[in-house]
Write an enzyme that holds these catalytic residues in place. Sequence first.
Site: not given
Ligand code: PLP
Length: 362
Positions: A103, A173, A197
């Site tokens: 990521w 993030d 998540k």
């Molecule tokens: C799932 C995830 C993303 C991307 O999310 P989407 O909504 O699928 O674009 C970005 N960063 C992390 C750490 C993630 O787990």
Amino acid sequence: MKYGRSYNFSAGPAMMPEEVLEEIAAEMMNYHGSGMCVMEMSHRSPVFQEIRDRAEADLRKLMDIPDNYKVLFVQGGGTTQFAMVPMNLMKNGVACYIETGAWSKKAINEAKKYGEVQIVASSADKNFTYVPDCSQLDIPDNADYVYICENETIHGTTYHQLPDTKGKVLVADQSSMFLSRPCKVSDYCLIWAGVQKNVGPAGMAVVIIREDLLREDLPQFVPTYLNYKTHADADSLYNTPNCWSIYCCGKVFQYLLKHGGLEAQAQRNQEKAAVLYDYLDKSHLFTAAVAPQDRSLMNVPFVTPSKEQDAAVVEAAKAAGFDNLKGHKSVGGLRASIYNAMPKEGVEALVDFLRKYENAHC
Ligand SMILES: *Cc1c(COP(=O)(O)O)cnc(C)c1O
């Protein structure tokens, strides 16, 4: 489990608290006497405005967000943030990124479209199984920000201490660890999280941004929608937002407040993760993939000695009612995602299953 639900170990979208789903179900056909479902409501109606405002207020309370930070609900999931961050924050055109896995690599590749990216630390040498030492980073004076992926969902690592950014602002993030433990918002200039998540329905990100970073003077090419200021000025109602996700996330914020806030949630997460890691560390069949000091409490990758056996365990687990234990295709093995809403009984049941499997096959 109630309703025949399974323990879902998916990395995302993931489980939501049963209590929250029940409340949503009860309000589905007629929300608080409005005569309609939240999905059917105008985003400009007072009843929806109240839902939005309460969601923001509850999140502020939960995270103790200082007044000089804006809370935004932005569409486009997590991925859109990979572009919005550099588009909005690169003034000098230089940003420092810490590379800890899939990521952060995605964020790096996207940022390169908008300026110079310096990778100031990386754990690529050991397949992203640890978090690099970030106490002595070499950060240039003209860097606009330092960026981390605070919990690498695929590799199962997390920062237990934030990097020393040498006075530069920090962007994180937090998608796969959002609201999993207390967080001092003022340590960051921008926190963002795709909500599917650890909070609610996919398709939206929560962005917490320090006010002074909102900019009038963005380059002409930046689409209106991708300017954070557009959302800040309009209370996230510039266009039709993801009303349903805002509503469901709001329910989860209420749930967390009701159950002791983030301290209590962190305690529950620690206990839950310990059940799994303790077993894995003693097991003769399974090995946890990540260095103990950098382990995520949310995503737990582990392996057997062979790919074939990994696949056999995933198969047997599925038959026993444990869903989505296959590791990400880029790393293989197994991965149990045990976000906030995974009950402790779910982790205990999984360990029980793994132990029986080990006894039968070793
Ligand atoms: C799932 C995830 C993303 C991307 O999310 P989407 O909504 O699928 O674009 C970005 N960063 C992390 C750490 C993630 O787990």
